[in-house]
Design an enzyme around this catalytic site. Structure first.
Site, PDB file in Angstrom:
ATOM      1  CB  ALA A  68      48.836  49.852  65.471  1.00  0.00           C
ATOM      2  N   GLY A 113      54.092  53.675  63.422  1.00  0.00           N
ATOM      3  CA  GLY A 113      52.804  52.886  62.773  1.00  0.00           C
ATOM      4  C   GLY A 113      53.353  51.312  62.778  1.00  0.00           C
ATOM      5  CE  LYS A 114      56.828  46.477  63.020  1.00  0.00           C
ATOM      6  NZ  LYS A 114      58.038  46.866  62.800  1.00  0.00           N
ATOM      7  N   GLY A 115      51.619  47.308  61.279  1.00  0.00           N
ATOM      8  CA  GLY A 115      50.454  46.436  60.975  1.00  0.00           C
ATOM      9  C   GLY A 115      51.061  45.063  60.785  1.00  0.00           C
TER      10      GLY A 115
END
Ligand code: NAD
Length: 424
Positions: A68, A113-115
């Protein structure tokens, strides 16, 4: 294994709901274009990928991964990659938003961001984890890059995972790109001092907060829940400063010495699992009792949601510094506000992790390693400057420390949008 930048699920609201609630609260104090606030309620984009994984027994599985991107007005997206069965698109978006606020409050030129991958890392052999990581790096390659989006370790991932990720990306790009991820082992471009940094920043911010209230460290008692990477480093920093760390805990329980523990003698959870609760201390307590101890500073540094509407009235500490991500629910927060107990929020207190990640990225793109002394000096300067910005807001407005922190973050992000002219 440490849980970099991770957050347990809020019992009462999701990570997205928390991030939006904080955004909206901060916006009420600022004259920010409503369009910018609206935009920040949503991610810029979210990528969903399918990762074929060949198991050691030759069978194949299709795993789902996400990345994201929330906001990049201040710089490339930055945030962890999590391997956990509970990973969802919505969680990645919420945690990406948290990263936007955290980078902005630290004035780091990164966005959020992050994933993650929906998988239980305990079910993976090392070889399977390596194959999964290499394929995930390849699937994400079009949307990441050292100037675009820089992942980091999180729950279920660690420096070894980052080294594989960096290697897979570098092979495809045809050049060694250490700046593609942070949290790597120092031998392949990782930074000295990265592991200690979140706990160290909790210590620095606690020191600044004590100073604000005029507390002499030598007269201050501290209790730390979770003597792991963050908790042990924070406790030892404050012990060195002269504070009396009277209680620490691990998942099995807490130890208490009213005269102060020797925090270097107590081994942390990673050093020797079980040795915190097994330490020969005058008294043993439960984790719940530790949270209610009559101390000056309480540092919850284990997991999220430990301070809730159920126990917030029993907390006897005069100040809370959030070492873990999201240790206080919004119910608890309301009670602390009503009881006038200052709560110094996670997004600044434990931001030493992302700050030293930024230093790692600087070292990688400049191909120049910093000494641990330089890392710690620069971390000290960044933490003090973030604290100063928050303190100014706190002193000029009738708000909580948490609100003051989000106000600093939102103001910087909004100024970025206004200067770049992305809206309307
Ligand atoms: P860690 O695994 O090194 O340590 C966690 C500690 O908490 C251990 O002592 C463990 O025994 C204890 N613990 C686990 N479950 C518990 C429970 N239910 N009750 C009481 N104690 C419990 O993890 P860490 O890296 O120190 O992370 C701690 C918190 O800080 C997490 O919320 C994490 O998201 C956050 N954080 C970590 C970093 C980082 O880079 N390490 C950065 C920012 C935020």
């Amino acid at each position: 294994m440490t849980a970099d930048e991770s957050q347990s699920d809020h019992a009462e609201e999701s990570a997205v709901e928390t991030a939006r609630r904080q955004l909206e609260r901060a916006a009420t104090h600022l004259d920010v274009d409503e369009g910018i606030v609206d935009r920040l309620r949503y991610p810029k984009d979210v990528y969903r990928v399918t990762i074929p994984l060949e198991r050691d027994d030759g069978s194949r599985e299709m795993l789902t991964g996400y990345r994201a991107h929330h906001d990049n007005v201040r710089g490339p997206y930055k945030g962890g990659l999590r391997y956990h069965p509970g990973v969802t698109e919505e969680e990645c978006v919420g945690l990406a938003m948290w990263m936007t606020w955290k980078c902005a409050v630290m004035d780091i030129p990164f966005g959020g961001g992050k994933g993650g991958v929906v998988v239980d890392p305990k079910d993976l052999s090392d070889d399977e984890k390596e194959r999964l990581t290499r394929r995930f790096a390849e699937e994400l390659r079009p949307v990441i890059g050292p100037m675009k989006d820089i992942p980091a370790p999180d729950m279920g991932t660690d420096p070894a995972t980052m080294a594989w990720f960096m290697d897979a990306y570098s092979m495809q790009e045809g050049e060694t790109s250490p700046g593609i991820v942070t949290g790597k082992p120092p031998v392949v471009g990782g930074s000295y001092g990265r592991e200690e940094a979140p706990g160290r920043s909790v210590g620095i911010i606690t020191r600044e907060a004590m100073d604000y209230y005029g507390w002499d460290p030598a007269e201050t008692t501290v209790a730390v829940q979770g003597f792991g990477s963050v908790g042990a480093n924070a406790a030892r920093y404050l012990d060195d400063l002269g504070a009396s760390v009277v209680a620490v805990s691990d998942v099995d329980g807490a130890i208490y010495d009213p005269d102060g523990l020797d925090t270097t003698d107590v081994e942390d959870h990673d050093e020797r699992p079980g040795m915190v609760s097994g330490y020969d201390a005058p008294e043993s307590l439960t984790n719940e009792q530790l949270l209610e101890l009559d101390v000056d500073v309480l540092i919850p540094a284990a997991i999220g949601n430990v301070l809730t509407g159920m126990n917030a009235r029993e907390v006897s500490a005069d100040m809370i510094v959030e070492g873990a991500n999201g240790p206080a629910t919004s119910d608890a927060d309301r009670i602390f506000e009503e009881r006038e107990i200052p709560v110094i929020p996670d997004i600044v207190a434990n931001a030493g992790g992302v700050t030293v990640s930024y230093f790692e990225w600087l070292q990688d793109i400049n191909r120049r390693k910093w000494s641990v002394e330089r890392v710690n000096d620069e971390l000290e300067a960044e933490m003090c400057s973030a604290w100063e910005a928050i303190r100014k807001e706190y002193d000029t407005r009738d708000v909580t420390w948490r609100d003051a922190t989000y106000i600093v973050a939102l103001e910087r992000i909004a100024e970025g949008h206004e200067a770049r002219g992305l809206w309307p």
